[in-house]
Design an enzyme around this catalytic site. Sequence first.
Site, PDB file in Angstrom:
ATOM      1  N   TYR A   1     -14.830 -12.357   1.203  1.00  0.00           N
ATOM      2  CA  TYR A   1     -15.596 -11.154   0.847  1.00  0.00           C
ATOM      3  C   TYR A   1     -16.826 -11.504   0.021  1.00  0.00           C
ATOM      4  CZ  TYR A   1     -11.709  -8.196   2.400  1.00  0.00           C
ATOM      5  OH  TYR A   1     -10.749  -7.561   3.153  1.00  0.00           O
TER       6      TYR A   1
ATOM      7  N   ASP B   1      -6.992  -3.556  -7.017  1.00  0.00           N
ATOM      8  CA  ASP B   1      -7.648  -4.062  -5.815  1.00  0.00           C
ATOM      9  C   ASP B   1      -7.868  -5.552  -5.973  1.00  0.00           C
ATOM     10  OD1 ASP B   1     -10.263  -4.608  -4.011  1.00  0.00           O
ATOM     11  OD2 ASP B   1      -9.216  -2.839  -3.266  1.00  0.00           O
TER      12      ASP B   1
ATOM     13  N   ARG C   1      -3.715   6.589   0.754  1.00  0.00           N
ATOM     14  CA  ARG C   1      -4.315   7.802   1.299  1.00  0.00           C
ATOM     15  C   ARG C   1      -3.390   8.643   2.173  1.00  0.00           C
ATOM     16  NH1 ARG C   1      -9.651   5.275   3.876  1.00  0.00           N
ATOM     17  NH2 ARG C   1      -8.138   3.609   4.291  1.00  0.00           N
TER      18      ARG C   1
ATOM     19  N   ARG D   1      -7.442  10.744  -6.535  1.00  0.00           N
ATOM     20  CA  ARG D   1      -8.681  10.013  -6.234  1.00  0.00           C
ATOM     21  C   ARG D   1      -9.888  10.960  -6.310  1.00  0.00           C
ATOM     22  NH1 ARG D   1      -9.945   5.789  -1.292  1.00  0.00           N
ATOM     23  NH2 ARG D   1     -12.211   5.871  -1.444  1.00  0.00           N
TER      24      ARG D   1
ATOM     25  N   ARG E   1       0.831  -1.209   0.000  1.00  0.00           N
ATOM     26  CA  ARG E   1       0.000   0.000   0.000  1.00  0.00           C
ATOM     27  C   ARG E   1       0.872   1.268   0.000  1.00  0.00           C
ATOM     28  NH1 ARG E   1      -3.595  -0.421   4.611  1.00  0.00           N
ATOM     29  NH2 ARG E   1      -4.258  -2.421   3.814  1.00  0.00           N
TER      30      ARG E   1
END
Length: 356
Positions: free
Chosen positions: A154, A77, A31, A40, A27
């Site tokens: 998920y 992702d 962010r 983004r 990562r």
Amino acid sequence: MPKLQNDTLIRALLRQPTPYTPVWLMRQAGRYLPEYNETRKRAGDFLTLCKTPSLAAEVTLQPLARFPLDAAILFSDILTIPDAMGLGLYFAEGEGPRFERPLRDETSIAGLQVPDPMRQLRYVTDAVREIQLALAGRVPLIGFAGSPYTLACYMIEGGASDDWRTTKTMLYRRPDLLHRLLALNTRSVVDLLTAQIEAGVHAVMIFDTWGGSLSARSYREFSLAYITEIVSSLPHEKDGQRIPIIVFTKGGGQQLEAIAQSGCDCVGVDWSMDLGEARRRVGAHVAVQGNLDPLVLLSSPEVVRKEAIRTLEAFGAGPGHVFNLGHGVPQFAMPENVAALVDAVHQASPKFHQPG
């Protein structure tokens, strides 16, 4: 594929001598970087960012403009595969990924098909090609996918979970149904990673984020068996160059030997495990990646440097170490701490690679 100007990561993954310990971060595009947040915002939402190759390439390259990292990792992702299967992926603000149509019964699983990487997931390989063009061989590009079991978690739950209750209920009540889904996910991961390799990535990583939540027996049956199948099915070379494979099971410290026997080139280790112990257990067979606690990046540059050196010392002298965090860079990490980490690894590691 252009010749790599810096192949330190690839050599470390293959346990070959290197002048220093290479470093990249899970990562590393995210962010915590203001420029990522600006891109983004321009994209409008996370999925559009992932599915627009020019924007995915832009954010992939952002951390390399700031830090002298030894690899780029494709911005994408792990849930692009179930999204391409038609499960209706969306991201709820502050809640993470969600699926509109989770898999709860035989009918929903029977209707799934392996997505075509050249059609439903073409944006991923287009991003790989665009990134490679911009990198021009400066550093390797890492491709990745989620493990079949992590994807299934998920897909069955419909989102993240504290205990993966619905998934484990299926595991115990209908193991045949879960195996059917895992086999489908395995074929999908093999196809996607193969397409990434054909498009030009230099190494691939399998993220088994939730395999560590399983019992030892269940882990081997429902997670590792499928990871091993993926490893054996992937191309191990392209244009005469070896394509190393990294397997990372978060919370998988008890399974290191079994993971090392999967055929992978490198085992990722989270921060809960002593790196020296991990090396003693598997370092004669595979490289080891890790394993600084990501939350160290919330401290100060001085603390980050100290902890980075401790991690290098824990692994010790010799080849086969790829420096990384034990998981991804946290959202509130300070960029100056990431800079301190990369600098500390580059400055302090050469002494661990002196011949003799």
